[in-house]
Write a protein that holds these residues in place. Structure first.
Motif, mmCIF file in Angstrom:
data_model
loop_
_atom_site.group_PDB
_atom_site.id
_atom_site.type_symbol
_atom_site.label_atom_id
_atom_site.label_comp_id
_atom_site.label_asym_id
_atom_site.label_seq_id
_atom_site.Cartn_x
_atom_site.Cartn_y
_atom_site.Cartn_z
ATOM 1 N N ILE A 27 56.698 -33.652 23.928
ATOM 2 C CA ILE A 27 55.914 -32.608 24.606
ATOM 3 C C ILE A 27 56.288 -31.243 24.045
ATOM 4 O O ILE A 27 55.436 -30.387 23.805
ATOM 5 N N ILE A 76 45.757 -31.358 20.461
ATOM 6 C CA ILE A 76 47.175 -31.649 20.675
ATOM 7 C C ILE A 76 47.624 -31.157 22.043
ATOM 8 O O ILE A 76 48.324 -31.867 22.784
ATOM 9 N N LYS A 77 47.202 -29.945 22.436
ATOM 10 C CA LYS A 77 47.599 -29.403 23.735
ATOM 11 C C LYS A 77 47.053 -30.225 24.896
ATOM 12 O O LYS A 77 47.779 -30.528 25.845
ATOM 13 N N ALA A 112 54.642 -30.913 20.791
ATOM 14 C CA ALA A 112 53.220 -30.601 20.936
ATOM 15 C C ALA A 112 53.025 -29.108 21.205
ATOM 16 O O ALA A 112 52.133 -28.476 20.631
ATOM 17 N N ALA A 159 48.948 -33.491 25.153
ATOM 18 C CA ALA A 159 50.304 -33.296 25.671
ATOM 19 C C ALA A 159 50.292 -33.078 27.178
ATOM 20 O O ALA A 159 51.108 -33.661 27.905
#
Length: 507
Positions: A339, A186-187, A342, A190
Motif C-alpha cells: 500500500i 494504482i491509487k 502504491a 490500493a
C-alpha cells in the motif's frame, strides 16, 4: 472603473479560439483527471492530521467537507458548461464580477494549486522514506527528510519529486495524461485493497470517545476544524474545469467529470476512514504529558510522537504513511508495504495535476494581459507553456522543502475556499445578467445551493488555524501590488482589446 471591467462571454470564447489549447479530453479522461487530483495526500496522509484534530469524529469531518464541495461542484458545473475555457473560477469571475475580483480569485488559485502541489510532495516524501525503511531497512538522516518544524533541515525527497514532475509537464501534456491514467488506477486499487482488509478487523470500541476535541475546538481542532483541513482531500475536482478548453463537448463532459470524480472519491473516503479508525491503532489525538492537545505540524507534536514511537507503537496521528501503517498493525506487513508502494507510485499524479492547473491559470491570465504575455509562450517542440511551468515548479519545490504537510494543506484550503465562494457568487450574478445564455447544466434551486456554498466556505475558512487564515490576505496584498503595477495598465479589456492577438502555435 475597475469593477466595470467585465469581459464579455463572447470575448472570452473568442479569445480562447484565437490562442487555444487543443480539445482532446472526454468525460472519462476528465473523471480520471479529477480522481487523480482528489485521491492523494488528503486520504493517504492527511488522515493522520484529521485524527489528531477530531479523533473518530473525522468521519463527520469528511461529510462536512464533502457536502461543501458537492454544492460548490454544482456551481462549477453550470459555469464550466456555460464558459468552457481554461481559467476555472478566474474566468467565471471575469465574466460576472469584474477584472479586479477576477485577478484576486486567479491569484488565490495560484496559491491553491502551487501550495497543494507542495503538500502532496511532502506527503509523497513520507511514503518514500517508509518504503526505504520497510523494504530495505534503510534509515535516511532526519536532517534530509523533514523541514525545521520536525528537527530537520530540508525535505530532500519532496524537492526531488517536485522537480521531476515539473520536468514531465514541460515535456508535454499528452505524456502527462497517459502517466496520470496509470497512476489513478494504482491509487484506486490500493484503496480498494485497504478497505477489503481493514473493515473486517474494525473494532467498534475505537469510535469512543467520538469527538474528544469537541465540535469547535481551539487552534483548528475539533470536528469542524478537521473538516477545514480534510477539505484538502476533496480539492482538485475544480482542476477539471481548468481543462475545459481542452475538452471535447465541454458542455456535457465537464459536468460529468466534476460530479463523477467527486462521487467516486467520497465513497472511498468514508470507507477508508472507517477502516483506519477501527484498526488496532484507533484514532484518538496525541496529548502531551500534561494531557493537553498538540497542534498538527507543531514541533511539540513531532517531539511527542518521537518519544512515544521510541517505546511503543507509533499512533495514527503521528504516522506519515497512515494507511500503510494501519495495515501493518492489523497484521498485513507485506501488504502494508505494498500500500505504501502504491502511494509512493501514485501520489505524483496529484502533484502533476496541481502544477498542471496552476500553469493553466498563469496561461489564461497572461493571455488576458494581466501578466506578461511572454509567460504564455508555447514551446516550439513540446507545445507546452514551458516558462510558467518552470516558474511554478521552482515555487512548489521551495515550499515543499521546508514546510509541513498539514500547514501547506491549510494554506491551500484558504485559497480554495475563497475561489469557491467567488464561483457561487458568479453563478448568481450570471443568472441575472445573462439569463438566456445556453447552459447545458443548470444548478437546481440555484439560490439555495449557491447560498449553502457561500456559507460553507466562510464557515470552513473561520475554522482554519489563524496562521493559515492570515496567509490569504497577505498573499492577496502582494497580488494587488502586482496587479496595479502591471495588469491594471496592460489588461486587454482596459486597452479595448477584446480578443488576444494570434500567438505561437497552441497546445
Amino acid at each position: 472603473m475597475i469593477f466595470g471591467r467585465v469581459k464579455s462571454l463572447d470575448a472570452i470564447l473568442a479569445t480562447a479560439e484565437k490562442k487555444s489549447l487543443h480539445r482532446s479530453l472526454g468525460a472519462l479522461q476528465l473523471t480520471l483527471l479529477g480522481v487523480g487530483a482528489i485521491i492523494g495526500t488528503g486520504i493517504f496522509v492527511l488522515t493522520s492530521e484529521a485524527a489528531q484534530k477530531a479523533g473518530p469524529g473525522m468521519m463527520i469531518s469528511f461529510i462536512i467537507a464533502g457536502a461543501v464541495c458537492a454544492v460548490a461542484a454544482l456551481c462549477y458545473s453550470e459555469l464550466a458548461s456555460m464558459v468552457p475555457v481554461s481559467g476555472s473560477a478566474y474566468t467565471y469571475t471575469y465574466a460576472s464580477l469584474g477584472e479586479l475580483l477576477a485577478w484576486t480569485v486567479g491569484w488565490a488559485l495560484v496559491l491553491e494549486y502551487a501550495v497543494a502541489a507542495s503538500a502532496v510532495a511532502v506527503g509523497w516524501s513520507g511514503y518514500f522514506v517508509g518504503q526505504l525503511r520497510g523494504w530495505f531497512g534503510v534509515e535516511l538522516p532526519q536532517a534530509l527528510i523533514a523541514g525545521p518544524y520536525a528537527g530537520g533541515i530540508i525535505n530532500l525527497p519532496a524537492v526531488v519529486i517536485a522537480l521531476a514532475i515539473t520536468g514531465l509537464l514541460i515535456i508535454g501534456t499528452s505524456e502527462s495524461a497517459k502517466v496520470n491514467a496509470v497512476l489513478v488506477a494504482i491509487k484506486v486499487a490500493a484503496l480498494t485493497l485497504f478497505i477489503v482488509l481493514a473493515l473486517p478487523a474494525m473494532r467498534m470500541e475505537n469510535f469512543t470517545p467520538f469527538a474528544p476535541q469537541g465540535w469547535l475546538g481551539s487552534g483548528g481542532s475539533g470536528v469542524v476544524g478537521a473538516a477545514a483541513s480534510i477539505f484538502f482531500a476533496y480539492v482538485g475536482f475544480d482542476a477539471v474545469s481548468t481543462a475545459a478548453e481542452e475538452t471535447k463537448n465541454p458542455q456535457r463532459n465537464v459536468s460529468l467529470g466534476l460530479i463523477g470524480s467527486l462521487a467516486i472519491c467520497t465513497v472511498f473516503y468514508m470507507l477508508v476512514a472507517s477502516g483506519a479508525i477501527g484498526s488496532p491503532l484507533g484514532a484518538q489525538p496525541v496529548l502531551n504529558a500534561a494531557g493537553q492537545w498538540l497542534a498538527p505540524g507543531s514541533t511539540e507534536l513531532a517531539a511527542r510522537c518521537a518519544t512515544i514511537a521510541a517505546s511503543a507503537v507509533e499512533p495514527l496521528p503521528c504516522s506519515k504513511e497512515a494507511l500503510a501503517h494501519v495495515l501493518r498493525e492489523i497484521g498485513y506487513l507485506k501488504i502494508g508495504n505494498l500500500i505504501g508502494l502504491a502511494a509512493f507510485l501514485a501520489l505524483p499524479s496529484v502533484i502533476l495535476v496541481m502544477i498542471y492547473g496552476q500553469t493553466r491559470m498563469f496561461f489564461v491570465m497572461s493571455r488576458d494581459g494581466l501578466l506578461p504575455e511572454r509567460l504564455s509562450t508555447i514551446h516550439p517542440k513540446w507545445k507546452t507553456p514551458h516558462i510558467i511551468t518552470a516558474i511554478t515548479g521552482v515555487g512548489v519545490t521551495l515550499a515543499a522543502a521546508f514546510l509541513p504537510v498539514g500547514k501547506l494543506a491549510d494554506i491551500a484550503n484558504a485559497g480554495t475556499l475563497f475561489a469557491f465562494l467567488a464561483v457561487a457568487v458568479a453563478v448568481l450574478r450570471l443568472r441575472k445578467t445573462h439569463p438566456h445564455v445556453k447552459r447545458a447544466f443548470r444548478v437546481p434551486a440555484v439560490w439555495l445551493v449557491a447560498s449553502l456554498t457561500i456559507v460553507g466556505c466562510i464557515g470552513l475558512f473561520i475554522a482554519l488555524p489563524s496562521d493559515a487564515q492570515l496567509v490569504l490576505p497577505v498573499w492577496g496584498a502582494v497580488g494587488l501590488v502586482l496587479y496595479f503595477a502591471y495588469g491594471y495598465r496592460k489588461s486587454h479589456v482596459a486597452r479595448g482589446i477584446d480578443v488576444a492577438p494570434v500567438a505561437p502555435e497552441a497546445l
